[in-house]
Design a protein around this motif. Structure first.
Motif, PDB file in Angstrom:
ATOM      1  N   LYS A 173      -1.495  -1.068  -0.668  1.00 29.76           N
ATOM      2  CA  LYS A 173      -1.540  -2.282  -1.710  1.00 29.76           C
ATOM      3  C   LYS A 173      -2.734  -2.108  -2.774  1.00 29.76           C
ATOM      4  O   LYS A 173      -3.384  -3.100  -2.745  1.00 29.76           O
ATOM      5  CB  LYS A 173      -1.769  -3.331  -0.958  1.00 29.76           C
ATOM      6  N   GLU A 205       0.455   3.769  -3.145  1.00 28.14           N
ATOM      7  CA  GLU A 205       0.083   2.425  -3.720  1.00 28.14           C
ATOM      8  C   GLU A 205       0.800   1.328  -2.783  1.00 28.14           C
ATOM      9  O   GLU A 205       0.296   0.284  -2.697  1.00 28.14           O
ATOM     10  CB  GLU A 205       0.552   2.248  -5.374  1.00 28.14           C
ATOM     11  N   ASP A 206       2.024   1.554  -2.509  1.00 23.58           N
ATOM     12  CA  ASP A 206       2.690   0.566  -1.765  1.00 23.58           C
ATOM     13  C   ASP A 206       2.152   0.799  -0.320  1.00 23.58           C
ATOM     14  O   ASP A 206       1.843  -0.581   0.125  1.00 23.58           O
ATOM     15  CB  ASP A 206       4.137   1.037  -1.724  1.00 23.58           C
TER      16      ASP A 206
END
Length: 87
Positions: free
Chosen positions: A64, A60-61
């Protein structure tokens, strides 16, 4: 290839593959970031396997986008309120 018309039919691939390609990353590079084998990552990307929560957070990081977008099988599977995360 625009994401708006993507429907990944082959073997249950998830949109994660499209996100990876958009960032010009190889499967090997993402596997290294996740600290897993390339084969494990290939299984995740093809929809054969699902990563642990700690790996989902990293994905997810990195991309994004929330997991509901990364692991959707097509754009149509993503709720309207999450489509803003599409590249």
């Amino acid at each position: 290839m625009t994401l708006n018309v993507i429907s990944l039919e082959r073997g249950g691939d998830v949109l994660l593959k499209h996100f990876r390609r958009k960032k010009h990353l190889t499967q090997n590079q993402v596997a290294e970031i996740l600290q897993i084998s390339v084969r494990q990552y290939q299984r995740i990307e093809s929809g054969e396997s699902f990563p642990r929560e700690s790996k989902i957070v990293i994905l997810e990081d990195l991309f994004k986008a929330p997991h509901r977008v990364l692991f959707a099988k097509s754009v149509e599977d993503i709720p309207d309120f999450l489509k803003c995360f599409l590249p």
